[in-house]
Design an enzyme around this catalytic site. Structure first.
Site, PDB file in Angstrom:
ATOM      1  N   LYS A  83       6.365   6.052  -9.250  1.00 50.62           N
ATOM      2  CA  LYS A  83       5.199   5.426  -8.631  1.00 50.62           C
ATOM      3  C   LYS A  83       4.512   6.480  -7.781  1.00 50.62           C
ATOM      4  CE  LYS A  83       3.969   1.439  -5.697  1.00 50.62           C
ATOM      5  NZ  LYS A  83       4.475   0.234  -4.997  1.00 50.62           N
ATOM      6  N   SER A 158       2.332  -4.230  -6.129  1.00 49.22           N
ATOM      7  CA  SER A 158       1.555  -3.022  -6.251  1.00 49.22           C
ATOM      8  C   SER A 158       2.118  -2.019  -7.266  1.00 49.22           C
ATOM      9  CB  SER A 158       1.463  -2.327  -4.888  1.00 49.22           C
ATOM     10  OG  SER A 158       2.729  -1.924  -4.439  1.00 49.22           O
ATOM     11  N   SER A 182       6.466  -6.009  -4.335  1.00 53.36           N
ATOM     12  CA  SER A 182       5.782  -5.081  -5.246  1.00 53.36           C
ATOM     13  C   SER A 182       6.603  -4.476  -6.363  1.00 53.36           C
ATOM     14  CB  SER A 182       5.154  -3.944  -4.448  1.00 53.36           C
ATOM     15  OG  SER A 182       3.903  -4.348  -3.995  1.00 53.36           O
TER      16      SER A 182
HETATM   17  N1  GLN Z   1       1.511  -8.030  -2.349  1.00 55.12           N
HETATM   18  C1  GLN Z   1       2.011  -7.701  -1.048  1.00 55.12           C
HETATM   19  C2  GLN Z   1       0.924  -7.037  -0.245  1.00 55.12           C
HETATM   20  O1  GLN Z   1      -0.161  -6.996  -0.689  1.00 55.12           O
HETATM   21  C3  GLN Z   1       3.210  -6.829  -1.166  1.00 55.12           C
HETATM   22  C4  GLN Z   1       2.905  -5.427  -1.502  1.00 55.12           C
HETATM   23  C5  GLN Z   1       4.120  -4.573  -1.576  1.00 55.12           C
HETATM   24  O2  GLN Z   1       5.246  -5.063  -1.724  1.00 55.12           O
HETATM   25  N2  GLN Z   1       3.922  -3.283  -1.442  1.00 55.12           N
HETATM   26  O3  GLN Z   1       1.133  -6.566   0.820  1.00 55.12           O
END
Ligand code: GLN
Length: 491
Positions: A83, A158, A182
């Site tokens: 990532k 994400s 994410s």
């Molecule tokens: N969807 C969540 C957010 O927008 C979690 C994102 C994540 O786990 N990095 O913060």
């Protein structure tokens, strides 16, 4: 390379390791075949921000030499993806942002270093929501990722690029990070396996910080066995991360074969209340029934404060991100506005130009909840509720070994459908955020389809009990074949 090597992409990491060990093909051949797929197919996905073809082939050559010499680590010659939140020395690390569009880190993240030392070959950096803020990959400066199962749908976020790359068989494994879901939510939406370990289990050193008390690195694969192999390398104490915990790393692969007979599976009453797509609920119940048929017992458990987890997270995470992202000031890292009139102008315009809308929304919310006069009402209160949520899990784990439920309330949604409605987007993480707030390990495993889109079963275990998650999902995969399904366009 003979014709029967055409199907290398369909094999799991474990199967590929066996092929390399048996001399069936070389790491160079394997790496070439996956790079060729990436070049041919990623145009349909946008899963990669950077492809490191030359570096990967050079590393594969070294891996083949190491194998011939009888050296080489446990992942020797196996291609993976990182990532784009993990710093990679000499290779651009963008974090999905314009701010870091041209940032090249002078050092490797610990996760990168460890996988490298184990012999893994890194094929490139995967697309992601900007600074990992999002649930759809639509906040990425590099554009959204398309779901391999339906290009009009989001792969989740994400870690959407990592999940899409693994689902589309462009790589057998990819690293991810999970602050509120994410790793697990994109895994569910793409029919892959995703594990977020216990907070402190895997080093955060060199992983660009979003919300430091919640961020945790993990992995996306197609099988639990592959996740066990990867995690075994990634986990462990790191003196360079002050929140890393010195706790022995078990042999995750050795623990997989243990039966789930007698395992107590908690089914959370609140998980099946309103908000969950009915068919997703059916798939999850069917998955739990498979575990029961293998000898697990189910117990109903309560997480009474579950509905407070999203609001709590959206105070804590923005607060921490507003502080973490203050380092991007146009002076030290990343984007710098041109022709600044003075220092303040440089700060304001560099940040104004470098950050996207969602990141700005979080920074503003975070700054607000931390400001004098509001700190007690929001930030302090959120910290208190966070304790209540952690206590709920603690109570539940006095009766059960693992908690099971849906990973996401719906299958993959259409790109564009939720991006203008932050609250609906935020509610996507209702089932995953609790584990982050409590620092617990969580995992998603494919458990069927609704309207040709994958659904994930979510499991949470007690602190440092990744072994039970991996064992349980491995046993489940031995008796189901959802993880073998491949999106038509990527066969
Ligand atoms: N969807 C969540 C957010 O927008 C979690 C994102 C994540 O786990 N990095 O913060």
């Amino acid at each position: 390379m003979s014709d029967n090597h055409q199907e290398l992409h369909a094999r799991s990491l474990t199967e590929l390791a066996a092929g390399l060990d048996g001399g069936e093909f070389t790491s160079v051949e394997l790496t070439q075949s996956l790079l060729e797929r990436i070049a041919r197919l990623d145009g349909q996905l946008n899963a990669f921000i950077t492809v490191t073809a030359d570096e990967a082939l050079a590393a594969a050559e070294r891996a083949d030499e190491a194998r011939a010499a009888g050296t080489g680590g446990v992942l020797n010659g196996l291609p993976i993806v990182h990532k784009d939140i993990f710093c990679t020395s000499g290779v651009k690390t963008t974090c999905g942002s314009r701010m870091l569009d041209n940032f090249v880190s002078p050092y490797d993240a610990t996760v990168v270093e460890k996988l490298d030392a184990a012999g893994a070959i890194f094929l490139g950096k995967s697309n992601m929501d900007e600074f990992a803020m999002g649930s759809s990959n639509e906040t990425s400066y590099f554009g959204p990722v398309n779901n391999p199962w339906n290009a009009e749908c989001s792969p989740g976020g994400s870690s959407g690029g990592s999940a899409a790359a693994v689902a589309a068989r462009l790589a057998p494994a990819a690293t991810g990070t999970d602050t509120g879901g994410s790793i697990r939510q994109p895994a569910a939406l793409t029919g892959t396996v995703g594990i977020k370990p216990t907070y402190g289990r895997v080093s955060r050193y060199g992983m660009i910080a979003f919300a430091s008390s919640l961020d945790q690195a993990g992995v996306i694969t197609r099988t639990a066995e592959d996740a066990a192999r990867m995690l075994g390398v990634m986990a462990g104490f790191d003196a360079r991360d002050s929140t890393s915990i010195d706790h022995p790393v078990p042999d995750y692969v050795a623990g997989l074969s243990k039966s789930v007979k007698g395992l107590r599976v908690g089914v959370v009453r609140q998980h099946f209340d309103e908000g969950l797509d009915e068919q997703c609920g059916v798939r999850v119940h069917e998955a739990i029934a498979v575990l029961e048929s293998l000898g697990a017992t189910t117990v109903e458990v309560d997480l009474p404060n579950l509905d407070l987890s999203v609001p709590t997270y959206y105070v804590v995470a923005p607060a921490e991100c507003s502080s973490n992202l203050s380092r991007f000031d146009g002076v030290r890292f990343g984007h710098r506005a041109e022709n600044a009139e003075d220092l303040m102008d440089l700060y304001c315009r560099s940040r104004g130009e470098g950050f996207g809308d969602e990141v700005k929304r979080r920074i503003m919310t975070g700054t607000y909840v931390l400001s004098a006069g509001y700190y007690d009402a929001y930030y302090l209160k959120a910290q208190q509720v966070r304790h209540l949520i952690a206590d709920d899990f603690k109570k539940a784990f006095s009766d059960v070994d693992v908690i099971a439920g849906p990973t996401s309330p719906t299958p993959a949604f259409r790109l564009g459908d939720k991006i203008d409605d932050p609250i609906t987007m935020y509610l996507n993480d209702i089932y995953t955020i609790g584990a982050n707030l409590a620092g617990l390990p969580g995992m998603s495993v494919p458990c069927g389809f609704v309207d040709d889109l994958p659904v994930g079963l979510h499991l949470v275990a007690a602190h440092f009990d990744e072994e039970t998650l991996l064992q349980c999902t491995h046993q489940y995969q031995q008796h189901t074949d959802w993880h073998l399904a491949c999106p038509e366009a990527f066969k």
